[in-house]
Design a protein around this motif. Structure first.
Motif, short mmCIF file in Angstrom:
data_model
loop_
_atom_site.label_atom_id
_atom_site.label_comp_id
_atom_site.label_asym_id
_atom_site.label_seq_id
_atom_site.Cartn_x
_atom_site.Cartn_y
_atom_site.Cartn_z
N LEU A 185 44.92 15.30 -1.15
CA LEU A 185 44.63 14.51 -2.35
C LEU A 185 43.30 14.90 -2.97
O LEU A 185 43.14 14.85 -4.20
CB LEU A 185 44.66 13.02 -2.01
N LEU A 186 42.34 15.29 -2.14
CA LEU A 186 41.07 15.81 -2.66
C LEU A 186 41.32 17.04 -3.53
O LEU A 186 40.83 17.14 -4.66
CB LEU A 186 40.14 16.16 -1.50
N ILE A 226 30.24 18.07 -4.81
CA ILE A 226 31.45 17.69 -4.05
C ILE A 226 31.06 17.09 -2.70
O ILE A 226 31.54 16.03 -2.30
CB ILE A 226 32.38 18.89 -3.87
N GLU A 227 30.16 17.76 -1.99
CA GLU A 227 29.83 17.35 -0.63
C GLU A 227 28.87 16.16 -0.59
O GLU A 227 28.78 15.48 0.44
CB GLU A 227 29.25 18.54 0.13
N SER A 228 28.16 15.89 -1.69
CA SER A 228 27.23 14.75 -1.68
C SER A 228 27.80 13.53 -2.38
O SER A 228 27.46 12.39 -2.03
CB SER A 228 25.90 15.15 -2.35
N LEU A 230 31.45 13.25 -3.50
CA LEU A 230 32.90 13.02 -3.40
C LEU A 230 33.40 12.86 -1.98
O LEU A 230 34.26 12.04 -1.70
CB LEU A 230 33.67 14.17 -4.07
N VAL A 231 32.88 13.65 -1.05
CA VAL A 231 33.45 13.66 0.29
C VAL A 231 32.38 13.99 1.33
O VAL A 231 31.54 14.86 1.11
CB VAL A 231 34.63 14.67 0.37
N ASN A 232 32.46 13.29 2.43
CA ASN A 232 31.60 13.60 3.57
C ASN A 232 32.44 14.37 4.59
O ASN A 232 33.53 13.93 4.98
CB ASN A 232 31.06 12.31 4.20
N ILE A 233 31.92 15.51 5.03
CA ILE A 233 32.67 16.39 5.93
C ILE A 233 31.98 16.40 7.29
O ILE A 233 30.82 16.80 7.40
CB ILE A 233 32.74 17.82 5.37
N ILE A 286 35.94 24.02 -5.11
CA ILE A 286 36.82 23.19 -4.29
C ILE A 286 37.60 24.05 -3.30
O ILE A 286 37.87 23.62 -2.17
CB ILE A 286 37.77 22.33 -5.16
N GLN A 287 37.92 25.30 -3.67
CA GLN A 287 38.58 26.18 -2.71
C GLN A 287 37.65 26.47 -1.53
O GLN A 287 38.07 26.43 -0.37
CB GLN A 287 39.00 27.48 -3.38
N SER A 288 36.37 26.71 -1.82
CA SER A 288 35.39 26.99 -0.76
C SER A 288 35.22 25.79 0.16
O SER A 288 35.19 25.92 1.39
CB SER A 288 34.04 27.37 -1.39
N VAL A 289 35.14 24.59 -0.42
CA VAL A 289 34.99 23.38 0.38
C VAL A 289 36.23 23.14 1.24
O VAL A 289 36.13 22.78 2.43
CB VAL A 289 34.72 22.16 -0.53
N THR A 290 37.40 23.37 0.67
CA THR A 290 38.65 23.19 1.41
C THR A 290 38.73 24.14 2.59
O THR A 290 39.13 23.75 3.70
CB THR A 290 39.86 23.40 0.47
N GLU A 291 38.36 25.40 2.37
CA GLU A 291 38.37 26.37 3.47
C GLU A 291 37.39 25.97 4.57
O GLU A 291 37.68 26.13 5.76
CB GLU A 291 38.04 27.76 2.92
N LYS A 292 36.24 25.44 4.19
CA LYS A 292 35.25 24.97 5.16
C LYS A 292 35.85 23.85 6.03
O LYS A 292 35.71 23.86 7.27
CB LYS A 292 34.01 24.47 4.43
#
Length: 571
Positions: A185-186, A226-228, A230-233, A286-292
């Motif tokens: 969904l992200l 994105i990382e700060s 939208l989403v915490n990973i 977002i592709q980079s974050v998803t791969e991470k």
């Protein structure tokens, strides 16, 4: 035992028939209805499966649905209550559908089956967990003795990510992430913001991402946002989304567009609008974050389940760039992504899972070629209906003839035998072309597929030659993107993406003899064992199923030659 697996009512409806643990037929409803991502009850796909197996409806012992509707309904209801009074419009739209058809799914499925077979029967209908359906599709088609399984999608009943341990045919869920904290969904939220269709065009975001630059200051800022915001990973790959930044939990839209425009300081792209460099950079981010995230999940799965084997399924497994990164990480020695990891594969997974549960077991490796094929008389009837001249040819002469045309720049519609199951054209419903010139990519995109110019094409290569051209040696289902070797990228310009990547399909004689022999002939003529392989369809339409579908697509596009089995049609 004869088990009918069904996926329906969300997207990509399908049916699969498993007899004594063996998949005998499977197909997606969209191929018959000609409605892309058809979510209706898969009546036509079921009828095909029954006819293909040479049985009637009385032979079906169990019908297995690919998720548990009551558990899903509980999640939908509790979500609306949690976010009330927000989401009133989506609540009013969703609840009547559930009350009418989906709350008593046994009645709905029984009624549809009774209508299909023309009689009333007490069907034995069972339900299995959605993520276990995905997991079964991956594990039971892998041939692996044991495995760690990652299931990553938008959402099942409640789960959005699952880590599953498989051993000796049995599967146990070890760890799960739940709605609304969803990788799928992200990613879909960015699909929406970038002007593409959710649950359909996520692959376009993936294809657009390499046109962005990860070194660009804007892209770096996007990743940080994105990382700060939208989403915490977490280190284990689990995520927590910021509910203030998303609306998919309670609204018909994924995000608040104005809020995201302020957040990223770029305009929301509407469908059909020009694609700006900022949009490309956002896709890259977002592709980079998803791969991470996915690499962290793969690493965590290895820590929890120290197997040599990993299976990945769920809709996010169709992100071949992320799958390629997972494969190249070498965290696991072997990675299997099945030919239908999405919801269409849920029908096959559900049937195989239930077959194992009742003691029938499962066939270790299942071919993707489980769809309909057509005898000569039906092919000739279709060609005659369209008043087309055709020439039959023995296959021994057909391969070098077609290979010669391909070497001369002709674009071929290649229709052979049984249709593939899943979203990829693996050589039986394919459009084939010369991969060597950069102009071929533009030609196929504009004159054949009628689609966006940034979209890449996949190479299909003789398996024994794969490592000479690509950083991969085995990828039969076109599920992994990898790098083209620097020394050959200019020789494969039509199938090399802007970042020197390619979504590779490897072929050996056992998997697809006709495609393998054609590649051999092409190699004899050009010294190149690679062809451009794309799905036999135009943008917005499902892959062709019947000879008539193939003929209509051939006549309405810029293809030069159509091959249906061993019948040749030239324009």
């Amino acid at each position: 035992m004869t088990i009918l697996g069904i996926s329906a009512y969300y997207h990509d409806s399908s049916a699969a028939l498993v007899v004594d643990g063996v998949v005998v037929a499977a197909a997606c409803e969209e191929r018959f209805s000609r409605m892309k991502h058809d979510k209706s009850f898969p009546s036509k796909a079921i009828s095909f499966c029954i006819d293909s197996a040479g049985i009637d409806f009385l032979h079906i012992d169990y019908v297995v649905f690919y998720e548990k509707p009551l558990v899903k309904f509980e999640r939908i209801l509790s979500t609306h209550i949690h976010y009330a009074p927000k989401g009133y419009a989506s609540f009013i739209k969703a609840i009547p559908v559930w009350l009418k058809d989906r709350l008593n799914m046994t009645k709905t499925i029984s009624g549809a089956l009774n209508e299909l077979c023309g009689s009333k029967r007490n069907w034995d209908i069972r339900y299995v967990d959605h993520h276990l359906s995905h997991a079964a599709m991956a594990y039971y088609t892998s041939g692996y003795p044991d495995a760690a399984i990652l299931v990553i999608d938008a959402v099942g009943e409640n789960a959005t990510t699952s880590i599953v341990k498989a051993d000796n045919g049995n599967m146990n869920i070890i760890k799960q992430q739940h709605f609304p904290h969803s990788i799928g969904l992200l990613y879909s939220a960015f699909t929406y913001f970038l002007g593409f269709e959710v649950n359909s065009d996520e692959y376009k975001v993936m294809g657009l991402a390499p046109y962005g630059s990860l070194e660009d200051e804007q892209t770096i800022r996007f990743v940080q946002t994105i990382e700060s915001q939208l989403v915490n990973i977490a280190e284990d790959g689990s995520i927590v989304i910021n509910p203030k930044r998303f609306t998919f939990m309670h609204a018909m839209k994924m995000v608040n567009v104005k809020q995201w425009e302020q957040l990223f300081e770029i305009p929301h792209r509407k469908k059909g609008d020009p694609i700006l460099q900022s949009h490309k950079n956002l896709a890259a981010a977002i592709q980079s974050v998803t791969e991470k995230i996915i690499l962290r999940l793969v690493n965590h799965a290895k820590q929890l389940i120290p197997s040599d084997y990993l299976c990945i399924s769920g809709g996010c497994a169709l992100n071949c760039s992320a799958m390629g990164k997972a494969k190249n990480s070498r965290i696991f020695q072997h990675i299997h992504v099945p030919f239908a990891p999405g919801d269409d594969g849920g029908a096959m997974g559900a049937a195989l899972l239930f077959s194992q549960m009742i003691g029938d077991g499962y066939e270790g490796v299942t071919s993707p070629y489980t769809g309909p094929d057509y005898p000569d008389n039906e092919i000739i009837d279709a060609l005659t209906k369209f008043s087309l001249s055709y020439q039959p040819s023995g296959y021994a002469r057909l391969y070098p003839k077609v290979a010669t045309w391909l070497s001369q720049g002709k674009i071929i519609g290649w229709f052979q035998g049984k249709m593939e199951f899943g979203p990829r054209a693996l050589g039986n419903r394919s459009i084939l072309a010369d991969p060597r010139g950069a102009g071929m990519k533009n030609k196929v995109n504009s004159l054949i597929k009628f689609r966006e110019e940034f979209r890449p094409f996949a190479p299909v290569v003789l398996e024994e030659c794969a490592s000479e051209y690509f950083n991969i040696d085995h990828s039969p289902y076109m599920m992994f993107a990898t790098h083209v070797h620097p020394g050959v990228k200019d020789k494969l310009a039509a199938v090399t993406h802007i970042d020197r990547s390619a979504r590779v399909q490897t072929v050996n004689r056992e998997e697809n003899a006709h495609l393998y022999n054609l590649l051999l002939s092409y190699k004899d003529i050009t010294q190149c064992p690679v062809l451009l392989n794309t799905s036999f369809n135009v943008m917005g339409e499902p892959i062709v199923c019947t000879p008539e579908d193939a003929i209509q697509t051939f006549l309405n596009s810029g293809m030069d030659i159509l091959i249906i089995n061993n019948y040749i049609v030239e324009k």
